[in-house]
Design an enzyme around this catalytic site. Structure first.
Site, PDB file in Angstrom:
ATOM      1  CG  HIS A 110     -20.082  -9.042  24.929  1.00 18.79           C
ATOM      2  ND1 HIS A 110     -19.502 -10.291  24.909  1.00 18.79           N
ATOM      3  CD2 HIS A 110     -20.449  -8.774  23.658  1.00 18.79           C
ATOM      4  CE1 HIS A 110     -19.504 -10.746  23.664  1.00 18.79           C
ATOM      5  NE2 HIS A 110     -20.068  -9.842  22.890  1.00 18.79           N
ATOM      6  CG  HIS A 131     -17.160 -13.219  25.181  1.00 20.16           C
ATOM      7  ND1 HIS A 131     -18.375 -13.072  25.810  1.00 20.16           N
ATOM      8  CD2 HIS A 131     -17.236 -14.367  24.463  1.00 20.16           C
ATOM      9  CE1 HIS A 131     -19.180 -14.074  25.466  1.00 20.16           C
ATOM     10  NE2 HIS A 131     -18.507 -14.878  24.658  1.00 20.16           N
TER      11      HIS A 131
HETATM   12 FE1  FES Z   1     -18.493 -10.155  29.186  1.00 18.40          FE
HETATM   13 FE2  FES Z   1     -18.815 -11.186  26.772  1.00 18.40          FE
HETATM   14  S1  FES Z   1     -20.131 -11.373  28.478  1.00 18.40           S
HETATM   15  S2  FES Z   1     -17.203  -9.960  27.486  1.00 18.40           S
END
Ligand code: FES
Length: 190
Positions: A110, A131
């Site tokens: 992500h 997140h």
């Molecule tokens: Fe891992 Fe956003 S960096 S969920």
């Protein structure tokens, strides 16, 4: 060119565009010889692609690897953290006598936070502290929960005797335009 096992072939096939993902150099010229072995080794007019070769790095001992006790190591570059784990049940891309040994990047797809924890009860990596994305290690590192939209990069693994080697990465590691460029390579043979 090193031989590719059926498992490695299948893994590479699963990743559409895997060649681009594992670090490809597209040069303006390629070394070439004709079918008769003639030529000086360079053809400046013929376009082509050269697939970068990942280092082969020993990452663990098969006999010492215990179920639910992950091994953490950098590969293929320093700072690219990975986890090797014996899941206890066959997994996509798994190797070893039980097909349950897998390796994955610990860099979240992500936004690049490090995934700190393997949870054996669910055989997942995560949740990510940033997140909360969680990745399913039985099914090729696919996202099972959270913000990320791309699966975790999975390591190609080879076992020789009692030694487990990392020999490649399928999919692009977050933050890198090329899995093999941008930092010092972890030592090993190619
Ligand atoms: Fe891992 Fe956003 S960096 S969920």
């Amino acid at each position: 060119m090193p031989s590719v096992s059926r498992r490695e072939f299948l893994l590479l096939g699963v990743a559409t565009g895997a060649v681009a993902a594992v670090g490809v150099v597209v040069p303006l010229s390629i070394a070439t010889k004709d079918s008769f072995g003639n030529g000086d080794g360079t053809d400046s007019t013929m376009p082509g692609a050269v697939v970068a070769v990942f280092p082969k790095v020993r990452v663990a001992s098969l006999s010492a690897l215990r179920e639910a006790e992950p091994v953490i190591f950098d590969y293929p570059l320093a700072g690219q953290s990975n986890v090797l784990v014996k899941l206890g049940e066959p997994a996509m891309g798994g190797t070893g006598p039980d097909g349950d040994i897998v390796g994955f990047s610990r860099i979240c797809t992500h936004m690049g936070c490090t995934l700190p924890e393997y949870r054996h009860e669910h055989k997942v990596l995560g949740p990510c502290p940033c997140h909360f994305t969680t990745f399913d290690l039985i099914h090729g590192g696919q996202v099972s929960l959270g913000q990320a939209t791309q699966n975790l990069p999975q390591l190609l693994l080879t076992i020789e005797g009692d030694d487990i080697y990392a020999t490649g990465v399928v999919r692009l590691i977050y933050g890198f335009a090329d899995n093999l460029q941008g930092a010092q390579r972890v030592g090993g043979t190619t």
